[in-house]
Design an enzyme around this catalytic site. Structure first.
Site, short mmCIF file in Angstrom:
data_model
loop_
_atom_site.label_atom_id
_atom_site.label_comp_id
_atom_site.label_asym_id
_atom_site.label_seq_id
_atom_site.Cartn_x
_atom_site.Cartn_y
_atom_site.Cartn_z
N ASN A 190 0.95 -1.23 0.02
CA ASN A 190 0.18 0.02 0.04
C ASN A 190 0.72 1.27 -0.07
OD1 ASN A 190 0.47 -0.92 2.76
ND2 ASN A 190 -1.14 0.43 3.48
N ILE A 191 0.23 2.18 -0.78
CA ILE A 191 1.00 3.55 -0.90
C ILE A 191 0.11 4.77 -0.47
CG2 ILE A 191 2.53 5.04 -2.47
CD1 ILE A 191 2.79 2.42 -4.11
N GLU A 192 0.28 5.18 0.53
CA GLU A 192 -0.49 6.04 1.13
C GLU A 192 -0.22 7.89 0.73
OE1 GLU A 192 -0.91 5.58 5.43
OE2 GLU A 192 -2.11 3.75 4.70
N GLU A 210 -2.88 -4.77 -3.01
CA GLU A 210 -3.71 -5.50 -3.89
C GLU A 210 -3.51 -4.73 -5.52
OE1 GLU A 210 -4.93 -4.84 -0.76
OE2 GLU A 210 -6.33 -6.22 -0.36
N CYS A 254 -10.16 -4.92 0.20
CA CYS A 254 -11.01 -3.98 0.40
C CYS A 254 -12.21 -4.16 -0.97
CB CYS A 254 -10.59 -2.51 0.40
SG CYS A 254 -10.11 -2.02 -1.19
N CYS A 271 -10.72 -3.24 -4.19
CA CYS A 271 -9.62 -4.30 -4.81
C CYS A 271 -10.34 -5.40 -5.29
CB CYS A 271 -8.57 -4.38 -3.53
SG CYS A 271 -7.38 -3.04 -3.50
N1 THU Z 1 -5.21 -1.37 2.52
C1 THU Z 1 -4.59 -2.27 1.62
O1 THU Z 1 -3.72 -2.10 1.25
N2 THU Z 1 -5.43 -3.14 1.22
C2 THU Z 1 -6.90 -3.73 1.62
O2 THU Z 1 -7.30 -4.48 1.15
C3 THU Z 1 -7.22 -3.06 2.67
C4 THU Z 1 -6.73 -1.71 3.07
C5 THU Z 1 -4.35 -0.13 3.23
C6 THU Z 1 -4.99 1.12 2.52
C7 THU Z 1 -4.58 1.96 3.52
O3 THU Z 1 -3.10 2.28 3.22
C8 THU Z 1 -4.41 1.01 4.95
O4 THU Z 1 -4.45 -0.06 4.37
C9 THU Z 1 -5.65 1.45 6.03
O5 THU Z 1 -6.79 1.26 5.16
#
Ligand code: THU
Length: 131
Positions: free
Chosen positions: A42-44, A55, A86, A89
């Protein structure tokens, strides 16, 4: 087991997460039809909505390298619970999923649950609905 390497790649990718806001690291790894593995984290972003999930990072890497058919995806979060993909995804997985693709929800190297896409996204909206 047949997904050991995929699971390890997802766990490695989790450590590359850029998640300074949620502090929730997620890793994913996809297995393409021809047995290539692409992983992602994940990349915020300071503008929270610009965040990309692990994903989708992994899937977009595979697709942008020319691999559109995915037979499995492993997903792991830094949680004491299993981290399921989520909704967005799930929809993206469905776009590139081969029939009977497997979704490996990982807690640790030896602790995982295997689901089908139909289990987690029944009655999906797909290309065929646009006809
Ligand atoms: N996140 C994912 O990378 N995949 C998921 O299926 C659920 C959520 C990440 C997004 C965000 O960076 C962090 O988790 C909190 O929601």
């Amino acid at each position: 087991m047949k997904y050991d390497k995929l699971i390890l790649e997802a766990i490695k990718a989790k450590d590359r997460a850029y998640a300074p806001y949620s502090k929730f690291n997620v890793g994913a790894a996809v297995l393409t039809e021809d047995n290539n593995i692409y992983s992602g984290c994940n990349i915020e972003n300071a503008s929270y909505g610009a965040t990309n999930c692990a994903e989708r990072t992994a899937i977009f890497k595979a697709v942008s390298e020319g691999y559109r058919k995915i037979k499995a995806i492993a997903i792991v979060g830094n949680s004491e619970y299993f981290t399921y993909p989520c909704g967005i995804c799930r929809q993206v997985i469905s776009e590139f999923a081969l029939k009977n693709m497997e979704i490996i929800i990982v807690k640790s190297k030896n602790e995982y649950i295997i689901k089908t896409l139909e289990d987690i996204l029944p009655q999906a909206f797909t290309k065929k609905d646009l006809k």
